[in-house]
Design an enzyme around this catalytic site. Structure first.
Site, short mmCIF file in Angstrom:
data_model
loop_
_atom_site.label_atom_id
_atom_site.label_comp_id
_atom_site.label_asym_id
_atom_site.label_seq_id
_atom_site.Cartn_x
_atom_site.Cartn_y
_atom_site.Cartn_z
N PRO A 89 0.67 -1.14 0.06
CG PRO A 89 -0.32 -1.30 1.97
CD PRO A 89 0.54 -2.08 1.08
CE1 TYR B 23 0.41 7.89 9.56
CE2 TYR B 23 1.28 6.02 8.96
CZ TYR B 23 1.27 7.20 8.78
OH TYR B 23 2.08 7.79 7.78
NE ARG C 15 2.56 -2.85 5.61
CZ ARG C 15 2.94 -2.41 4.52
NH1 ARG C 15 3.07 -1.19 4.26
NH2 ARG C 15 3.46 -3.05 3.31
#
Ligand code: 531
Length: 356
Positions: free
Chosen positions: A23, A182, A230
């Site tokens: 990605p 994140y 991930r």
């Protein structure tokens, strides 16, 4: 023995080879809506022979975007343009996947080519959130609002709603983004999580956000389709998240029905000392695969066909993901098949066959 061009079957999905496009943010969406850019970008990599194409980090809420140009799945209007792209990707023999994400304290930044720092609320940005009110630092200087328990539940509901839309959009492979500093990774790491409630402190508490989100998403994503996560296998900083914790987390995720761990690293702190180099994260994929007994994907500075083939042959990972190398050459899988002298009928699109 498996090799780069052996098909990989997970649940009802068979990848034509072990090459996936990692990605990669394009920062080219309009209010989260995919554009012709995405059709061409992802479509080119499908015609280039990849087995799997994972669309960029796709925000589960507008405030969960990294930048104003991020892709989204927080509204129904996002679905139709993605259906068109995924139809094309599938028509070329590739499997379309998506990475669902919330950027947490690293949200609300300008595009990299516009500086990449936090955008003020009156300059196109928005308030950011995280497990604790600790700013990332440097140009990401906004102090996140520490999520309340009700707000945590609301973010998890956003992941579930986005998952349902992802299915309608035609994706056949779902990845939760719990890496690169994140939101979900912010809960995992003691660097960004100093909560004193059941979402912070000891390991069991720091993994709770991800485990609960995984469980909720698992309940709405078909059991017949691959479901992956991930992670950043290490923060590369002292007193940060570790590879040992990653191995244990992988065991827990496997028990929740996760099929594969996508093994990256870093992103929590600028103090990280990262030994960047060819295939520098592959050993994490190998260790998690061996010690947690779960399929893994290797990613990070993998550039050469023989290197990628060896990763699969040696059992270090089940899948190799290319990021920057795929930007340099969308036809990398076709080129790799030639370099490895693999006969892969049907890999090149019919109109290209004279060249391959
Ligand atoms: C690169 C990055 C890799 C490893 C650690 C931190 C950052 N990325 C990752 C991206 C966005 C842009 C740059 C995402 O994971 C969404």
């Amino acid at each position: 023995m498996s090799h780069l061009f052996a098909p990989l079957t997970i649940k009802s999905i068979t990848l034509r080879n072990r090459i996936g496009v990692s990605p990669m943010c394009m920062y080219s969406s309009e209010d989260g809506v995919a554009t012709d850019w995405h059709l061409v970008h992802l479509g080119a990599r499908a015609t280039g022979g990849a087995g799997l194409i994972i669309a960029e980090a796709t925000a589960v809420s507008a405030n969960g975007r990294i930048s104003p140009g991020d892709a989204g799945l927080w509204a129904d209007k996002h679905v139709a343009p993605l259906q068109r792209i995924n139809r094309f990707v599938k028509s070329q023999g590739a499997v379309p996947g998506v990475q669902l994400a919330h950027a947490g304290r690293k949200a609300s930044v300008s595009r990299p080519w516009e500086g990449g720092g936090h955008l003020a609320d009156d300059a196109g940005g928005w308030p950011v959130v995280g497990p604790s009110a600790i700013p990332f630092g440097d140009t990401l200087n906004k102090t996140p609002h520490a999520l309340s328990l009700a707000e945590i539940a609301a973010v998890q509901a956003d992941f579930v709603a986005a998952t349902k839309r992802a299915l309608t959009a035609g994706y056949e492979w779902l990845e939760l983004h719990s890496a690169h500093g994140y939101l979900s990774h912010e809960f995992l790491s003691p660097i960004s999580n100093r909560r004193t409630d059941r979402y912070g402190g000891e390991f069991e508490n720091r993994i709770r956000f991800l485990l609960e989100t995984t469980r909720a998403v698992r309940a709405v994503w078909p059991v017949t389709l691959p479901f992956t996560v991930r992670i950043s296998c290490t923060d590369w900083v002292e007193a940060g998240w570790t590879i040992e914790e990653s191995v244990e987390l992988a065991r827990r995720l496997k028990a929740e029905g996760v099929d594969l761990i996508d093994c990256s690293s870093g992103g929590t702190s600028n103090a990280a000392k990262i030994p960047l180099g060819s295939g520098y994260q592959v050993s994490f994929a190998e260790r998690i695969r061996r010690e947690a007994g779960i399929a893994t994907a290797a990613v990070g500075l993998i550039t050469e066909p023989a290197q990628a083939d060896q990763i699969v042959r040696a059992g270090q990972a089940d899948l190799v993901l290319l990021a920057r190398e795929s930007l340099r050459d969308p036809n990398w899988p076709l080129r790799a098949a030639r370099a490895l002298q693999v006969k892969s009928p049907g890999l090149a699109p019919a109109p290209y066959l004279r060249g391959w």
